[in-house]
Design a protein around this motif. Structure first.
Motif, PDB file in Angstrom:
ATOM      1  N   VAL A 383       0.837  -1.191   0.000  1.00  0.00           N
ATOM      2  CA  VAL A 383       0.000   0.000   0.000  1.00  0.00           C
ATOM      3  C   VAL A 383       0.878   1.250   0.000  1.00  0.00           C
ATOM      4  O   VAL A 383       1.845   1.327   0.750  1.00  0.00           O
ATOM      5  N   SER A 384       0.561   2.206  -0.848  1.00  0.00           N
ATOM      6  CA  SER A 384       1.249   3.484  -0.717  1.00  0.00           C
ATOM      7  C   SER A 384       0.214   4.510  -0.278  1.00  0.00           C
ATOM      8  O   SER A 384      -0.944   4.418  -0.638  1.00  0.00           O
ATOM      9  N   CYS A 385       0.646   5.458   0.536  1.00  0.00           N
ATOM     10  CA  CYS A 385      -0.366   6.352   1.112  1.00  0.00           C
ATOM     11  C   CYS A 385       0.059   7.806   1.017  1.00  0.00           C
ATOM     12  O   CYS A 385      -0.057   8.429  -0.028  1.00  0.00           O
ATOM     13  N   GLY A 386       0.573   8.372   2.096  1.00  0.00           N
ATOM     14  CA  GLY A 386       0.892   9.796   2.098  1.00  0.00           C
ATOM     15  C   GLY A 386      -0.339  10.646   2.314  1.00  0.00           C
ATOM     16  O   GLY A 386      -0.278  11.862   2.275  1.00  0.00           O
ATOM     17  N   ASN A 387      -1.485  10.029   2.530  1.00  0.00           N
ATOM     18  CA  ASN A 387      -2.707  10.794   2.697  1.00  0.00           C
ATOM     19  C   ASN A 387      -3.458  10.394   3.970  1.00  0.00           C
ATOM     20  O   ASN A 387      -4.649  10.163   3.955  1.00  0.00           O
ATOM     21  N   CYS A 388      -2.688  10.261   5.058  1.00  0.00           N
ATOM     22  CA  CYS A 388      -3.341  10.074   6.355  1.00  0.00           C
ATOM     23  C   CYS A 388      -2.603  10.936   7.373  1.00  0.00           C
ATOM     24  O   CYS A 388      -1.504  11.426   7.104  1.00  0.00           O
ATOM     25  N   ASP A 389      -3.207  11.119   8.543  1.00  0.00           N
ATOM     26  CA  ASP A 389      -2.602  12.000   9.540  1.00  0.00           C
ATOM     27  C   ASP A 389      -1.222  11.494   9.969  1.00  0.00           C
ATOM     28  O   ASP A 389      -0.340  12.294  10.282  1.00  0.00           O
ATOM     29  N   LEU A 390      -1.024  10.175   9.971  1.00  0.00           N
ATOM     30  CA  LEU A 390       0.260   9.641  10.427  1.00  0.00           C
ATOM     31  C   LEU A 390       1.362   9.832   9.389  1.00  0.00           C
ATOM     32  O   LEU A 390       2.511  10.102   9.733  1.00  0.00           O
ATOM     33  N   CYS A 391       1.010   9.680   8.111  1.00  0.00           N
ATOM     34  CA  CYS A 391       2.009   9.931   7.069  1.00  0.00           C
ATOM     35  C   CYS A 391       2.403  11.408   7.074  1.00  0.00           C
ATOM     36  O   CYS A 391       3.527  11.769   6.801  1.00  0.00           O
TER      37      CYS A 391
END
Ligand code: ADP
Ligand code: MG
Ligand code: ZN
Length: 676
Positions: A383-391
């Protein structure tokens, strides 16, 4: 296929996955589809139903959903109907008629209907060729939405002996197995599974400290867009809806306790209006077809990851950015535990529900990335993200394996008879009655956990639940027990990081202050200073001007104009008149435009909003639609007059405007009033 897609359904092209699925269904295979909400599952049985000979029976859990589908299909000219508990005798006989004449193509049935022998007999008279089971996860006892009558479908299929297509958006591994067993009798269907990721939805969680302010704050940051606030109880939907209306956000409560007609009304309003907020229990949203919901807030922790996923998944179906915020607290967890314990489920199921609750706690206390955690639950990795509060904003962490082992050993040593509080008391060396009773003070753990205080131990225990190392035990009262994973950890400890930030006890008193930081804090100081200056010059205490809570709200919300200023709690008409200008000037370094008196009179009412929209469209049309004509504008008093119309019609508006202006603005103005 393409022809029917274009001509009958009026759609240009297939969405990802649809073509392959539809082909298999047409070919008469058993098919199992797992695709996210909004990806177009309905078409996967509706289109084959048209192409295949005979009748397709669709089982669907909600009457409202069925009715809207039937309406939609009828508009497309497809012969279809629905059999529900609320079908009138006339409707039933019309369906019977159609059945015997073999003209019906699609028939929706509520699962409860299947318990009647007459229903199956009746279906056998029709030329049934396919069964479609929508929201198929309802068949799973392990799923989050179990409907006992879904278990009747297996029998129906056996009696009719036709292919079956099952569709759902949320099925974890256990639920999938259960669906294959119950609906396909373990004959492996052809399975299609498409990604769960909704990369445009920002995910965030916050521990509750001042829950109401947290929600109101979040909503005001997303003002003028549609959104849903989910609450744990019906009563709360009402209080939050009221609070939102008080600060000038239109909100309606929605829960299963409302009359059906009232619920339909809220659903219709939500679909047609642009920036309405619904404050709902989980009863709201299944099958909702609104693509521009911009945000979802959970005022309380959802009961499972599946619920969470479905609920945030209602935002941003148009693919544009959407945002979600979920609040949680130890009290929420206790409340959910209690719901599970007091429920009527058998013990095994209760234990599983505790496990499922553990997973959502784990998501809430995650330290790495929410999306990885969430999708991992549904079996997706990479999974790639960068779009949550933790990222965006990593948490402080600490290595917790030693502390975890200490707790696990403690639980074992006390024969899994202690509650969480007892364990914490034992570790921190509190000699309570319960501990005396069990001679706990003699245990080798007594007082060995003074490195942390109660609150910190509680946080560690919660995070251990989030990793499903421990669960409430089903037999004991309030006691906790090790899971198999917990047992493994006991003998085989490995490094594991926990969230350190949740260690800081949030004291109730400082709650509002904790919400204010950075620039807001600086602004607050300026507002306070101004307040003091005004107070001194009139020789009164400064809270006679504005209370601190009011100033804080100003600093956070930064009202841009006099309307927004009026929405701040603690600002009444008198104070508005006296102070708004000077405070607004501090908040908005460049002073706000002075309002025309005609506009001023509208403050606080809906007409103010209409007035502003009229002004906006007027400036767009001032030089005509092509922008090359002679400039025309209307006087503020005319605009005000129109914005106050109670029963606006085109004729009335045109009369007020006069011929020339009516020609340029009449239609656009009417549209704004009509849509409002
Ligand atoms: P799901 O059941 O998977 O949540 P729906 O079947 O309700 O999704 O479809 C969601 C929306 O997508 C509906 O408004 C539907 O009309 C639309 N839709 C479905 N298939 C297509 C397609 N091929 N092209 C455009 N829109 C589609
Ligand atoms: Mg659907
Ligand atoms: Zn992330």
């Amino acid at each position: 296929m393409k022809n029917v897609l274009n001509k009958t359904f009026g759609l240009k092209s297939f969405k990802p996955g649809q073509k392959e699925i539809i082909q298999s269904v047409i070919d008469g295979e058993d098919v199992f589809v797992v695709m996210p909400t909004g990806s177009g599952k309905s078409l996967c049985y509706q289109l084959p139903a048209i192409i295949r000979e005979g009748l397709t029976v669709v089982i669907s859990p909600l009457i409202a959903l069925m009715m809207s589908q039937v309406l939609y299909l009828k508009k497309l000219g497809i012969n279809c109907g629905a059999l529900t508990s609320s079908s009138s005798p006339e409707e039933v006989s019309e369906i019977l008629n159609n059945l015997s004449q073999k003209t019906l193509k699609i028939l929706y049935i509520a699962p409860e209907r299947l318990s009647k022998a007459s229903t199956i007999k009746m279906l056998k008279t029709g030329n049934i060729n396919l069964i479609a089971v929508d929201e198929a996860h309802c068949v799973s006892q392990w799923g989050h939405d179990f409907r006992p009558s879904y278990l009747l479908i297996g029998n129906l299929r056996k009696r009719l002996n036709v292919p079956l297509v099952a569709l759902t958006a949320t099925a974890g591994p256990k639920t999938k197995i259960e669906i294959v067993k119950q609906l396909f009798k373990n004959n492996n269907p052809k399975s299609f599974s498409y990604g769960y990721d909704r990369p445009n939805i920002f995910m965030s969680f916050q521990l509750k400290n001042s829950p109401r302010a947290q929600i109101l704050n979040f909503v005001t940051q997303n003002k003028r867009t549609s959104g849903i606030v989910y609450c744990g109880t019906r009563a709360k939907t009402e209080t939050i809806a009221n609070a939102l209306n008080e600060i000038g956000c239109s909100a309606l409560a929605y829960h299963a306790g409302l009359e059906p007609s009232a619920r339909r009304n809220v659903e219709a309003l939500f679909s047609s209006k642009d920036n309405l907020i619904i404050v709902a229990t989980i009863a709201f949203g299944m099958g909702l077809d609104k693509s521009d919901i911009r945000w979802i807030a959970h005022a309380d922790l959802p009961q499972s990851i599946e619920n969470y996923y479905q609920e945030i998944g209602r935002a941003g179906r148009d693919g544009k950015p959407a945002i979600s915020l979920t609040l949680y607290s130890q009290e929420d967890i206790d409340f959910r535990r209690q719901q599970i314990n007091e429920g009527s489920a058998i013990e095994v199921r209760k234990d599983l529900n505790h496990q499922r609750l553990n997973y959502i706690i784990g998501l809430a206390d995650e330290i790495d990335c929410r999306r990885k955690n969430l999708l991992g639950y549904f079996g997706e990795d990479n999974v790639s993200c960068g779009n949550c509060d933790l990222c965006k904003d990593p948490k402080n962490t600490f290595e917790a394996s030693k502390s975890i082992q200490k707790i696990l050993k403690c639980i074992i040593l006390t024969n899994e008879k202690y509650s969480i509080t007892d364990i914490i008391n034992l570790l921190t060396g509190q000699l309570t009655d319960k501990i005396k009773e069990n001679n706990g003070q003699k245990s080798k753990f007594f007082g060995t956990g003074k490195e942390f205080n109660d609150h910190q131990w509680l946080s560690i225990i919660r995070q251990m639940m989030g990793k499903d190392l421990i669960r409430p035990s089903i037999q004991g009262v309030n006691s906790i027990t090790l899971t198999s994973q917990g047992n493994v950890f006991l003998t085989n400890k490995h490094p594991i990081n926990f969230n350190l930030d949740s260690f800081h006890k949030v004291s109730k008193k400082s709650t509002i202050r904790t919400l204010i930081y950075g620039d807001d804090q600086a602004l607050l100081s300026k507002l306070k200073a101004h307040c003091r200056k005004l107070a001194e010059s009139s020789n009164i205490p400064s809270h006679f001007i504005f209370r601190e809570t009011t100033l804080i709200e100003m600093a956070i919300k930064k009202p841009k104009n006099i309307d927004e200023f009026f929405m701040i709690r603690g600002v009444g008409p008198k104070k508005l008149e006296k102070f708004s200008t000077s405070f607004l000037n501090i908040i908005n370094v460049s002073p706000a435009d002075p309002l025309h008196p005609a506009r001023r009179k509208l403050i606080g009412g809906t007409s103010a909003c209409i007035y502003d929209q009229l002004i906006e469209i007027q400036s767009k049309l001032a030089y005509g639609r092509d922008g090359h004509q002679k400039k025309i504008t209307c006087s503020p008093s005319i605009i005000a007059k129109i914005s106050k119309l109670i029963n606006p019609t085109q004729v009335v508006i045109n009369n007020i405007l006069g011929k020339k202006k009516a020609l340029r603005f009449g239609k656009a103005f009417f549209k704004i009033l009509k849509d409002f």
